[in-house]
Design an enzyme around this catalytic site. Sequence first.
Site, PDB file in Angstrom:
ATOM      1  N   ARG A 239       0.731  88.055  44.114  1.00 50.00           N
ATOM      2  CA  ARG A 239       1.408  87.741  45.369  1.00 50.00           C
ATOM      3  C   ARG A 239       1.085  86.302  45.755  1.00 50.00           C
ATOM      4  O   ARG A 239      -0.057  85.852  45.627  1.00 50.00           O
ATOM      5  CB  ARG A 239       0.983  88.702  46.484  1.00 50.00           C
ATOM      6  N   GLU A 268       8.595  82.499  49.627  1.00 55.48           N
ATOM      7  CA  GLU A 268       9.519  82.532  48.505  1.00 55.48           C
ATOM      8  C   GLU A 268      10.946  82.477  49.042  1.00 55.48           C
ATOM      9  O   GLU A 268      11.279  83.251  49.941  1.00 55.48           O
ATOM     10  CB  GLU A 268       9.334  83.809  47.668  1.00 55.48           C
ATOM     11  N   HIS A 287       9.517  84.252  40.480  1.00 50.97           N
ATOM     12  CA  HIS A 287       9.160  85.670  40.626  1.00 50.97           C
ATOM     13  C   HIS A 287       9.919  86.523  39.598  1.00 50.97           C
ATOM     14  O   HIS A 287      10.649  87.448  39.948  1.00 50.97           O
ATOM     15  CB  HIS A 287       9.455  86.160  42.047  1.00 50.97           C
TER      16      HIS A 287
END
Length: 325
Positions: A239, A268, A287
């Site tokens: 994370r 993000e 990601h």
Amino acid sequence: MSQPKVFITRRLPDTRLEQLHQIANVEIWPERQPPPYDVLLNKVKEIDGLLCLLTDSIDKQILEAAPSLKVISQLAVGYDNIDISAATIRGIPIGHTPGVLTEATADLAWMLLMATARRVIEADKFVRAGDWQTWEPTLLLGPNISGATLGIVGFGRIGQAVARRGRGFDMEILYYSRHRRDSELEQSLGVKYAEFDVLLRQSDFITIHTALSEETYHLFSTPQFELMKSSAIVINTARGAIVDPEALYQALSNGQIAGAALDVTKPEPIPMDSPLLSLDNLIITPHIGSATYQTRSQMATMAVNNLIAGLLGKRLPHCVNPQVY
């Protein structure tokens, strides 16, 4: 009797929704970007089931606006975007997709480790810029991976999968876990437990696989980078908020550590004015830890199965909060 209503916050990859369509009235958000918060707040007012992503904030206000909501199914392993306590109080089971993305994420972590160590992105840019003139003894040097010390922070499924890859490179493998040590795993995987500070001091490569919590928020910040070797490389596929971005920038720009790679950032997507984007010794990917055809398809199938079970009043196959039962 009318069918239950379902809202899915993004188009799903290559999965069959026929069974869901047979039992529910399904609406799928068609845009590339997630539905804005106010849109989601309005959508949940009349739905019985929600299939969401990490990019959707499912907070107390959303839950209070959804009087008919019977189930939440998340297309992810993690669920820090959902207010679990508020959902549990309301008796809403929450599904997720554990296990299926272990190998894909471990593959990506290992790819980032190797690409950062061997400066692959820099080398590609070097060639494309026309700077490759001849073979040079000192050009784009990086550290050995084979025989180096690998430090794994968080030793769940993904951390263990990375350890198995490290064994293939004859690495000394240290691990740190906030949970109890596991002597059987240590023996079977050929790893050693190390306290966090010790792992930071001794590791050549450090890869992060712990969950995000109050304890792990900015777990990697200036004091931790100061403990590391100047040759250390840090990989984060867990994370984004586990790593303090300002501290990471300082550590990379002043040579405190040699390199890093991130598949996750906070926020993000990473802002285009972030100073991290100016660094050559940092790789950032969007990601994509679980981004294989097979893994994403399996995740979607699991998420739909969780959703169907909840709509039918059955126990979710993969439930985050089983205490609701």
